[in-house]
Motif scaffolding. Structure first.
Motif, PDB file in Angstrom:
ATOM      1  N   PHE A  30      -3.483   0.251  23.718  1.00  0.00           N
ATOM      2  CA  PHE A  30      -4.699  -0.428  23.313  1.00  0.00           C
ATOM      3  C   PHE A  30      -4.956  -0.353  21.597  1.00  0.00           C
ATOM      4  CE2 PHE A  30      -8.624  -2.172  24.157  1.00  0.00           C
ATOM      5  CZ  PHE A  30      -9.214  -3.061  23.147  1.00  0.00           C
ATOM      6  N   SER A  31      -5.335   1.118  22.328  1.00  0.00           N
ATOM      7  CA  SER A  31      -6.775   1.117  21.220  1.00  0.00           C
ATOM      8  C   SER A  31      -5.771   1.523  19.581  1.00  0.00           C
ATOM      9  CB  SER A  31      -7.710   2.452  21.293  1.00  0.00           C
ATOM     10  OG  SER A  31      -6.401   3.820  22.215  1.00  0.00           O
ATOM     11  N   GLU A  32      -4.520   2.010  20.024  1.00  0.00           N
ATOM     12  CA  GLU A  32      -4.001   2.108  18.705  1.00  0.00           C
ATOM     13  C   GLU A  32      -3.018   0.706  18.651  1.00  0.00           C
ATOM     14  OE1 GLU A  32      -0.520   3.758  20.943  1.00  0.00           O
ATOM     15  OE2 GLU A  32      -1.334   5.775  20.478  1.00  0.00           O
ATOM     16  N   SER A  33      -3.435  -0.957  19.012  1.00  0.00           N
ATOM     17  CA  SER A  33      -3.299  -1.447  18.645  1.00  0.00           C
ATOM     18  C   SER A  33      -3.898  -2.106  17.545  1.00  0.00           C
ATOM     19  CB  SER A  33      -3.747  -3.149  19.443  1.00  0.00           C
ATOM     20  OG  SER A  33      -3.996  -3.416  19.995  1.00  0.00           O
ATOM     21  N   LEU A  34      -5.566  -0.984  17.604  1.00  0.00           N
ATOM     22  CA  LEU A  34      -6.771  -1.636  16.118  1.00  0.00           C
ATOM     23  C   LEU A  34      -7.057  -1.082  15.447  1.00  0.00           C
ATOM     24  CD1 LEU A  34      -9.487  -1.365  19.024  1.00  0.00           C
ATOM     25  CD2 LEU A  34      -7.873  -3.629  18.489  1.00  0.00           C
ATOM     26  N   PRO A  35      -7.439  -1.144  14.578  1.00  0.00           N
ATOM     27  CA  PRO A  35      -7.196  -1.157  12.952  1.00  0.00           C
ATOM     28  C   PRO A  35      -8.307   0.978  13.501  1.00  0.00           C
ATOM     29  CG  PRO A  35      -7.909  -2.257  12.322  1.00  0.00           C
ATOM     30  CD  PRO A  35      -7.894  -2.205  14.126  1.00  0.00           C
ATOM     31  N   PRO A  36      -7.866   1.830  12.450  1.00  0.00           N
ATOM     32  CA  PRO A  36      -7.725   2.538  12.322  1.00  0.00           C
ATOM     33  C   PRO A  36      -9.935   3.733  12.638  1.00  0.00           C
ATOM     34  CG  PRO A  36      -6.476   2.801  11.293  1.00  0.00           C
ATOM     35  CD  PRO A  36      -6.412   1.428  11.552  1.00  0.00           C
ATOM     36  N   ASP A  37     -10.122   2.365  11.564  1.00  0.00           N
ATOM     37  CA  ASP A  37     -12.061   2.923  11.499  1.00  0.00           C
ATOM     38  C   ASP A  37     -12.468   2.328  12.217  1.00  0.00           C
ATOM     39  OD1 ASP A  37     -11.192   0.377  10.541  1.00  0.00           O
ATOM     40  OD2 ASP A  37     -11.903   0.621   8.744  1.00  0.00           O
ATOM     41  N   THR A  38     -12.084   1.633  13.481  1.00  0.00           N
ATOM     42  CA  THR A  38     -12.653   1.101  14.948  1.00  0.00           C
ATOM     43  C   THR A  38     -13.123   1.478  15.682  1.00  0.00           C
ATOM     44  OG1 THR A  38     -10.844  -0.375  15.379  1.00  0.00           O
ATOM     45  CG2 THR A  38     -11.719  -0.050  16.670  1.00  0.00           C
ATOM     46  N   ASP A  39     -14.872   0.953  15.766  1.00  0.00           N
ATOM     47  CA  ASP A  39     -16.055   1.979  16.239  1.00  0.00           C
ATOM     48  C   ASP A  39     -15.697   1.120  18.322  1.00  0.00           C
ATOM     49  OD1 ASP A  39     -18.587   2.946  17.943  1.00  0.00           O
ATOM     50  OD2 ASP A  39     -19.179   2.045  15.671  1.00  0.00           O
ATOM     51  N   PHE A  40     -15.714   2.462  19.139  1.00  0.00           N
ATOM     52  CA  PHE A  40     -14.896   2.035  19.852  1.00  0.00           C
ATOM     53  C   PHE A  40     -16.010   1.140  21.068  1.00  0.00           C
ATOM     54  CE2 PHE A  40     -11.495   3.188  18.521  1.00  0.00           C
ATOM     55  CZ  PHE A  40     -10.253   2.558  18.705  1.00  0.00           C
ATOM     56  N   LEU A  41     -17.948   1.924  20.202  1.00  0.00           N
ATOM     57  CA  LEU A  41     -18.849   1.190  20.999  1.00  0.00           C
ATOM     58  C   LEU A  41     -19.074  -0.764  20.338  1.00  0.00           C
ATOM     59  CD1 LEU A  41     -21.279   4.329  19.990  1.00  0.00           C
ATOM     60  CD2 LEU A  41     -20.581   3.260  22.459  1.00  0.00           C
ATOM     61  N   LEU A  42     -18.715  -0.629  19.508  1.00  0.00           N
ATOM     62  CA  LEU A  42     -18.501  -2.079  19.338  1.00  0.00           C
ATOM     63  C   LEU A  42     -17.716  -2.926  19.444  1.00  0.00           C
ATOM     64  CD1 LEU A  42     -20.220  -1.308  15.953  1.00  0.00           C
ATOM     65  CD2 LEU A  42     -21.417  -1.895  18.197  1.00  0.00           C
ATOM     66  N   LEU A  43     -16.111  -2.446  20.024  1.00  0.00           N
ATOM     67  CA  LEU A  43     -15.321  -3.964  20.784  1.00  0.00           C
ATOM     68  C   LEU A  43     -15.502  -4.650  20.983  1.00  0.00           C
ATOM     69  CD1 LEU A  43     -12.973  -1.522  22.329  1.00  0.00           C
ATOM     70  CD2 LEU A  43     -12.765  -1.782  19.749  1.00  0.00           C
ATOM     71  N   ASP A  44     -15.796  -6.026  20.534  1.00  0.00           N
ATOM     72  CA  ASP A  44     -15.533  -7.399  20.942  1.00  0.00           C
ATOM     73  C   ASP A  44     -14.629  -7.605  22.519  1.00  0.00           C
ATOM     74  OD1 ASP A  44     -14.537 -10.541  20.499  1.00  0.00           O
ATOM     75  OD2 ASP A  44     -17.071 -10.075  20.265  1.00  0.00           O
ATOM     76  N   LYS A  45     -15.049  -8.279  23.379  1.00  0.00           N
ATOM     77  CA  LYS A  45     -14.191  -8.612  24.056  1.00  0.00           C
ATOM     78  C   LYS A  45     -13.095  -9.435  24.126  1.00  0.00           C
ATOM     79  CE  LYS A  45     -17.964 -10.133  26.652  1.00  0.00           C
ATOM     80  NZ  LYS A  45     -18.332 -10.332  27.837  1.00  0.00           N
ATOM     81  N   GLN A  46     -13.511 -10.069  23.057  1.00  0.00           N
ATOM     82  CA  GLN A  46     -12.263 -11.107  22.963  1.00  0.00           C
ATOM     83  C   GLN A  46     -10.323 -10.425  22.458  1.00  0.00           C
ATOM     84  OE1 GLN A  46     -12.384 -14.378  23.059  1.00  0.00           O
ATOM     85  NE2 GLN A  46      -9.947 -14.813  23.164  1.00  0.00           N
ATOM     86  N   LEU A  47     -11.114  -9.503  21.942  1.00  0.00           N
ATOM     87  CA  LEU A  47     -10.155  -7.663  21.585  1.00  0.00           C
ATOM     88  C   LEU A  47      -9.029  -8.209  22.975  1.00  0.00           C
ATOM     89  CD1 LEU A  47     -11.972  -5.440  18.753  1.00  0.00           C
ATOM     90  CD2 LEU A  47     -10.173  -7.403  18.770  1.00  0.00           C
ATOM     91  N   ALA A  48     -10.198  -7.331  23.481  1.00  0.00           N
ATOM     92  CA  ALA A  48      -9.178  -6.997  25.023  1.00  0.00           C
ATOM     93  C   ALA A  48      -8.425  -7.908  25.296  1.00  0.00           C
ATOM     94  CB  ALA A  48     -10.152  -6.409  26.016  1.00  0.00           C
ATOM     95  N   ILE A  49      -8.613  -9.002  25.927  1.00  0.00           N
ATOM     96  CA  ILE A  49      -8.297 -10.361  26.038  1.00  0.00           C
ATOM     97  C   ILE A  49      -6.660 -10.888  25.668  1.00  0.00           C
ATOM     98  CG2 ILE A  49      -8.536 -13.229  26.308  1.00  0.00           C
ATOM     99  CD1 ILE A  49     -11.437 -12.541  27.199  1.00  0.00           C
TER     100      ILE A  49
END
Length: 289
Positions: free
Chosen positions: A35-54
């Protein structure tokens, strides 16, 4: 800011703190990493939006052929991360578990077991014995340690299995003989684990499953039935029930949390149904009296 590596390490530490089985932790971290590899490299994993996971789970279900149970594991992993690490739980209404029909219980016949045990590979033979004679899951075979053999009391100790539980199962003389033959053959390679890996501690469960599947193909044992290593455990449980073993004892040796899981082995046995008397048979009998 928290990067991907820090997020994985924090998540893994929490899963270990919960005392989950190593296999469960491995799955959760694997799918969280995907899942994390599908996100941009500079993503802050403390600020993930719930809709991203859904969106990730919904897209994954729509575009892959993974089983519903695997999709549910992905959902559980992401829900745990959002709930505990981020403090923003995802409602089950937004990311519900997918309902699915459990795989049908399929057991090996006595002749098929005999055929499987005729192979000359003593390591493979030991795996098969642990499955059909002791009810081991494939992950339990992989994690099996030398110290878990209690030959004085003829017991095997299964530790830190599914959901972190442990249990004892009976060790038969034939199984002990096979394990001893295996030990003599591989004693120079064996570490704490009965089935070690050169670099990873113990052999991966998938390696065992693949080797067993190849043996089934080689012996042409019901190739259309999609049999797997877990069917050895199904055979173990079904044979216990047919032999008159108490269902609660079967539950205990299988390590089930719920009696409902064990009850599946009662429903798969149709011998008692075939032997029962039909009402019309009773009526006919009375007419002949």
């Amino acid at each position: 800011m928290m990067n991907q590596n820090d997020a994985c390490q924090r998540f893994k530490s929490w899963l270990e703190f919960r005392g989950l089985a190593s296999g469960t932790i491995t799955q959760y971290i694997y799918w969280f990493t995907k899942f994390s590899e599908s996100l941009p490299p500079d993503t802050d994993f403390l600020l993930l939006d719930k809709q991203l996971a859904i969106d990730y789970v919904f897209n994954f279900k729509a575009n892959t052929k993974l089983s519903p149970s695997t999709i549910n594991v992905i959902s559980s992993a992401l829900c745990d991360y959002y709930d505990v690490i981020l403090g923003r739980p995802i409602s089950k209404r937004c990311l519900p578990n997918i309902k699915y029909t459990q795989k049908e219980i399929n057991v090996f016949t006595d002749s098929e077991i005999s055929l499987l045990l005729q192979n000359s590979d003593i390591r493979l033979k030991a795996w098969i014995f642990l499955g059909f004679d002791c009810g081991f899951r494939v992950s339990e075979v992989a994690n099996f340690k030398v110290k878990d053999i209690d030959s004085d009391n003829m017991l095997l100790h299964i530790t830190n299995s599914k959901r972190g539980k442990s249990r004892y199962v009976k060790l038969s003389p034939r199984c002990l003989e096979v394990l001893r033959r295996y030990y003599v053959t591989y004693k120079d390679e064996i570490t704490d684990y009965m089935f070690p890996h050169k670099t990873k501690g113990h052999i991966p469960p998938q390696y065992i499953s693949t080797a067993f599947h190849k043996l089934l193909l080689k012996l042409s044992i019901r190739p259309d039935d999609k049999l797997r290593f877990h069917n050895l455990r199904d055979t173990f449980a079904t044979n216990l029930w047919k032999a008159g073993c108490d269902i609660f004892l079967i539950k205990k040796v299988l390590g089930h949390s719920s009696i409902k899981s064990t009850a599946r082995y009662i429903s798969c046995n149709t011998n008692d149904i075939s032997d029962m008397i039909s009402p019309s048979d009773i009526m006919n009998g009375k007419k002949h009296e």
